[in-house]
Design an enzyme around this catalytic site. Structure first.
Site, PDB file in Angstrom:
ATOM      1  N   GLU A   5     -20.661  24.244  28.761  1.00  0.00           N
ATOM      2  CA  GLU A   5     -19.838  24.007  27.840  1.00  0.00           C
ATOM      3  C   GLU A   5     -18.706  23.144  28.754  1.00  0.00           C
ATOM      4  OE1 GLU A   5     -18.082  28.239  27.335  1.00  0.00           O
ATOM      5  OE2 GLU A   5     -17.664  27.348  25.421  1.00  0.00           O
TER       6      GLU A   5
ATOM      7  N   LYS B 249      -4.782  42.578  28.689  1.00  0.00           N
ATOM      8  CA  LYS B 249      -4.698  42.284  29.273  1.00  0.00           C
ATOM      9  C   LYS B 249      -5.020  40.374  29.862  1.00  0.00           C
ATOM     10  CE  LYS B 249      -7.421  40.312  32.699  1.00  0.00           C
ATOM     11  NZ  LYS B 249      -6.560  39.085  32.866  1.00  0.00           N
ATOM     12  N   PRO B 250      -3.694  39.697  29.189  1.00  0.00           N
ATOM     13  CA  PRO B 250      -3.997  38.305  29.305  1.00  0.00           C
ATOM     14  C   PRO B 250      -4.421  37.551  30.426  1.00  0.00           C
ATOM     15  CG  PRO B 250      -1.465  39.341  29.765  1.00  0.00           C
ATOM     16  CD  PRO B 250      -2.708  40.089  29.871  1.00  0.00           C
TER      17      PRO B 250
ATOM     18  N   CYS C 252     -13.309  27.015  22.491  1.00  0.00           N
ATOM     19  CA  CYS C 252     -14.808  27.364  22.870  1.00  0.00           C
ATOM     20  C   CYS C 252     -15.426  27.041  21.225  1.00  0.00           C
ATOM     21  CB  CYS C 252     -14.953  29.142  22.248  1.00  0.00           C
ATOM     22  SG  CYS C 252     -13.551  29.988  21.205  1.00  0.00           S
TER      23      CYS C 252
ATOM     24  N   GLU D  27     -15.924  37.310  21.932  1.00  0.00           N
ATOM     25  CA  GLU D  27     -15.743  36.693  21.470  1.00  0.00           C
ATOM     26  C   GLU D  27     -16.187  35.742  23.068  1.00  0.00           C
ATOM     27  OE1 GLU D  27     -15.283  35.715  18.507  1.00  0.00           O
ATOM     28  OE2 GLU D  27     -15.278  37.245  17.528  1.00  0.00           O
TER      29      GLU D  27
HETATM   30  P1  NAP Z   1     -12.667  33.871  32.010  1.00  0.00           P
HETATM   31  O1  NAP Z   1     -13.177  33.395  33.097  1.00  0.00           O
HETATM   32  O2  NAP Z   1     -14.061  34.563  31.026  1.00  0.00           O
HETATM   33  O3  NAP Z   1     -11.853  35.005  31.487  1.00  0.00           O
HETATM   34  C1  NAP Z   1     -11.013  35.692  30.593  1.00  0.00           C
HETATM   35  C2  NAP Z   1     -10.709  36.473  30.677  1.00  0.00           C
HETATM   36  O4  NAP Z   1     -11.283  37.794  31.062  1.00  0.00           O
HETATM   37  C3  NAP Z   1      -9.384  36.435  31.652  1.00  0.00           C
HETATM   38  O5  NAP Z   1      -8.481  37.531  31.144  1.00  0.00           O
HETATM   39  C4  NAP Z   1      -9.897  36.676  32.986  1.00  0.00           C
HETATM   40  O6  NAP Z   1      -8.633  37.202  33.553  1.00  0.00           O
HETATM   41  C5  NAP Z   1     -11.079  38.085  32.743  1.00  0.00           C
HETATM   42  N1  NAP Z   1     -11.320  38.064  33.152  1.00  0.00           N
HETATM   43  C6  NAP Z   1     -12.473  37.612  34.102  1.00  0.00           C
HETATM   44  N2  NAP Z   1     -12.865  38.112  34.991  1.00  0.00           N
HETATM   45  C7  NAP Z   1     -12.964  39.956  34.334  1.00  0.00           C
HETATM   46  C8  NAP Z   1     -13.413  41.115  34.794  1.00  0.00           C
HETATM   47  N3  NAP Z   1     -14.474  40.547  36.330  1.00  0.00           N
HETATM   48  N4  NAP Z   1     -13.257  41.966  34.427  1.00  0.00           N
HETATM   49  C9  NAP Z   1     -12.267  42.154  33.417  1.00  0.00           C
HETATM   50  N5  NAP Z   1     -11.825  40.913  33.077  1.00  0.00           N
HETATM   51  C10 NAP Z   1     -11.227  39.885  33.416  1.00  0.00           C
HETATM   52  O7  NAP Z   1     -12.399  32.296  31.114  1.00  0.00           O
HETATM   53  P2  NAP Z   1     -11.727  31.873  30.780  1.00  0.00           P
HETATM   54  O8  NAP Z   1     -12.258  30.138  31.674  1.00  0.00           O
HETATM   55  O9  NAP Z   1     -10.315  32.407  30.836  1.00  0.00           O
HETATM   56  O10 NAP Z   1     -12.207  31.432  29.647  1.00  0.00           O
HETATM   57  C11 NAP Z   1     -13.037  30.028  28.841  1.00  0.00           C
HETATM   58  C12 NAP Z   1     -13.654  30.679  27.907  1.00  0.00           C
HETATM   59  O11 NAP Z   1     -13.291  31.081  27.370  1.00  0.00           O
HETATM   60  C13 NAP Z   1     -14.657  29.703  26.923  1.00  0.00           C
HETATM   61  O12 NAP Z   1     -16.088  30.005  28.082  1.00  0.00           O
HETATM   62  C14 NAP Z   1     -14.136  29.580  26.372  1.00  0.00           C
HETATM   63  O13 NAP Z   1     -15.240  29.204  25.843  1.00  0.00           O
HETATM   64  C15 NAP Z   1     -13.978  30.872  25.995  1.00  0.00           C
HETATM   65  N6  NAP Z   1     -14.070  31.214  24.292  1.00  0.00           N
HETATM   66  C16 NAP Z   1     -14.171  32.040  23.842  1.00  0.00           C
HETATM   67  C17 NAP Z   1     -13.409  31.971  22.668  1.00  0.00           C
HETATM   68  C18 NAP Z   1     -14.581  32.718  21.307  1.00  0.00           C
HETATM   69  O14 NAP Z   1     -13.533  33.094  20.243  1.00  0.00           O
HETATM   70  N7  NAP Z   1     -15.624  32.601  21.141  1.00  0.00           N
HETATM   71  C19 NAP Z   1     -12.118  31.789  22.190  1.00  0.00           C
HETATM   72  C20 NAP Z   1     -11.534  31.209  23.108  1.00  0.00           C
HETATM   73  C21 NAP Z   1     -11.693  31.414  24.251  1.00  0.00           C
HETATM   74  P3  NAP Z   1      -7.958  36.291  35.083  1.00  0.00           P
HETATM   75  O15 NAP Z   1      -7.540  35.173  34.150  1.00  0.00           O
HETATM   76  O16 NAP Z   1      -7.247  37.037  35.856  1.00  0.00           O
HETATM   77  O17 NAP Z   1      -9.522  35.590  35.617  1.00  0.00           O
END
Ligand code: NAP
Length: 489
Positions: free
Chosen positions: A389, A181-182, A291, A257
């Site tokens: 962050e 699921k992207p 991240c 992650e």
């Molecule tokens: P996010 O809001 O947590 O979303 C990430 C993914 O989760 C998206 O596909 C999102 O779908 C999905 N999602 C959101 N709520 C969900 C739920 N209740 N159930 C299942 N899936 C759900 O994070 P983001 O803002 O897109 O990404 C940025 C974050 O990713 C930052 O905190 C960054 O540090 C972290 N990150 C970490 C790494 C690592 O390797 N540690 C690498 C890259 C990024 P939707 O798009 O539909 O909301």
């Protein structure tokens, strides 16, 4: 192809069981170009029923995929690597259009993301076990590994290709099928990559891709379905915590992650010019939306003036705009909410005493979600910008007086993904490696990501590792067989 068009044939449907289909509800997601705010494409919006169908397909394909000889799995991955590299320009264009980063950085992401395919094509044939004598000599211990089984992947928008390949490649190598699921903001890259996997010979149902606007509703039933054996998530810490809780009911294996708050430490003995160059990579790669982005610049008070002056001069030279323009070196943020968050953190730090040395205000006259490279000096240690962050091109600079203070400040975070330090003192470098609370440590470098290395964090930055020899272990179960002494009979 006009300036803002997707490459011809970019898929926009769901991939389930080897077939491209519209969502069962007929709904679509509008993907927006963050550089212009304009609609880019309509993508099928998976329903709860589509999610269930995707898991059914992954479960149905699991046995035959696991039974495929490792060499064949590796060769399919190798072909996927070759095709990804051959299509690098198309993929990079899609990444830039839906995510915003400059084309040169998108090409970098394609190279990085593709490398997971090559790395794990080589690891597929090195899944080993062991046969040993027990310490008392009375039995034999056989340890073997087998694929975990159908896996669910949830990925973020900031590296739409690499975050998918980092999970799919080790899963395929280990013999696991999956549902991806992207992020709803960047589904096009994942779908274009899925088309490559099919062309490379990944059989129907082995990888299924379901963009959806209802992340929780669609993935929730999969996480509680006892046919699912693994959840691998990359995204924010709050979402990760929620998914860990949801996974507890069936004790689902999880890899997480999550977010980071990387300290970038410059000691008084550092090569300051090298530290500035490293800081640019650690801070401005991906526009700060990484991240592993340096979130806090901790600089020894003796070199703080020189480091700040040189960093400001270099950051002022970045050209912000539409990532498709060749001269642009920094793109927009992903959306208005992200820009408002970044801008709010800067404004709050300023109200608490920080000084804006560069940037600090979003342009009023552009349709895209731009925020300029920004440097803050004199940031008070309690400012929220140092504990949250930022996910934007803002470098807050804080000074320290000695090594123990630097380590204390660096570790004062619930995150522990990566830390960076510049020093020429070998013993200090080794002390840092032992004392910094982090999963990764960049020593005299601003970039640690490497498909051959274990990527991951400690504390609230996550669980598990992606890449390296460790990456495939996330998709393997360990089975131990106790055997009576064969020499005794
Ligand atoms: P996010 O809001 O947590 O979303 C990430 C993914 O989760 C998206 O596909 C999102 O779908 C999905 N999602 C959101 N709520 C969900 C739920 N209740 N159930 C299942 N899936 C759900 O994070 P983001 O803002 O897109 O990404 C940025 C974050 O990713 C930052 O905190 C960054 O540090 C972290 N990150 C970490 C790494 C690592 O390797 N540690 C690498 C890259 C990024 P939707 O798009 O539909 O909301």
């Amino acid at each position: 192809m006009s300036a803002a068009q997707l490459p011809e044939g970019t898929p926009t449907q769901l991939l389930i069981g080897g077939e491209w289909r519209d969502a069962s509800s007929g709904s679509t997601i509008t993907v927006v170009n963050p550089a212009t705010g304009a609609a880019l494409a309509s993508v099928a919006d998976a329903s709860v029923a589509d999610g269930a169908a995707a898991l059914d397909a992954a479960v149905a394909a699991q046995e035959s995929w696991a039974a495929k000889p490792p060499r064949e799995r590796g060769e399919i991955l190798r072909r996927a690597w070759e095709l990804t590299i051959a299509r690098r320009d198309e993929l990079a264009r899609i990444i830039t259009l839906e995510m915003g980063k400059p084309l040169a950085e998108s090409l970098g992401e394609v190279a990085y993301g593709a490398e997971f395919l090559r790395w794990f094509s080589e690891e597929a044939v090195r899944i080993d076990g062991r046969y040993t004598l027990s310490p008392d000599g009375r039995s034999r211990l056989l340890v073997l590994h087998r694929p975990v089984g159908p896996s669910l992947f949830i990925t973020p928008w900031n590296f739409p290709l690499a975050m998918a390949t980092r999970k799919i490649a080790p899963a395929l190598a280990a013999g696991c099928t999956s549902v991806l699921k992207p992020a709803s903001q960047t589904p096009l890259t994942a779908l274009a990559f899925a088309a490559i996997l099919l062309e490379a010979g990944v059989p129907a149902g082995v990888v299924n891709v379901i963009p959806t606007s209802q992340a929780g509703a669609v993935t929730g039933p999969l996480i509680t379905d006892d046919r699912l054996r693994k959840l691998s998530f990359t995204g924010s810490t709050p979402t990760g915590k929620r998914l860990i809780r949801d996974s507890a009911d069936q004790v689902l294996r999880v890899s997480m992650e999550l977010g980071g708050n990387a300290p970038f430490i410059v000691f008084e003995d550092a090569d300051v010019d090298a530290a500035v160059e490293g800081a640019l990579v650690a801070k401005l790669r991906n526009g700060g939306e990484a991240c592993v982005a340096a979130n806090r610049m901790l600089v020894h008070e003796r070199v703080a003036e020189e480091f700040s002056r040189k960093l400001i001069a270099r950051m002022a030279g970045y050209v912000q705009g539409d990532g498709l323009d060749a001269e642009v070196t920094i793109g927009p943020l992903i959306d208005e909410a992200t820009r408002a968050k970044v801008s709010g953190l800067v404004d709050e730090a300023v109200s608490e005493g920080a000084t804006i040395a560069l940037g600090g205000a979003a342009p009023a006259d552009t349709a895209g979600y731009f925020y300029p490279p920004t440097v803050l000096t004199g940031v008070p240690q309690h400012a929220r910008i140092l504990s949250e962050e930022i996910f934007g091109p803002v470098a807050p600079i804080v000074t320290f007086a000695d090594e123990s203070e630097a380590i204390r400040l660096a570790n004062a975070s619930e995150y522990g993904l990566v830390a960076f330090a510049y020093t020429r003192d070998l013993n200090r470098a080794l002390r840092l490696a032992e004392r910094l609370e982090t999963g990764m440590f960049g020593l005299n470098t601003g970039l640690v990501s490497n498909p051959a290395a274990p990527f991951g964090g400690v504390k609230q930055s996550g669980l598990g590792r992606e890449g390296g020899a460790e990456g495939i272990c996330e998709f393997l179960e360990t089975v131990y067989v106790g055997i009576a002494d064969p020499l005794a009979s």
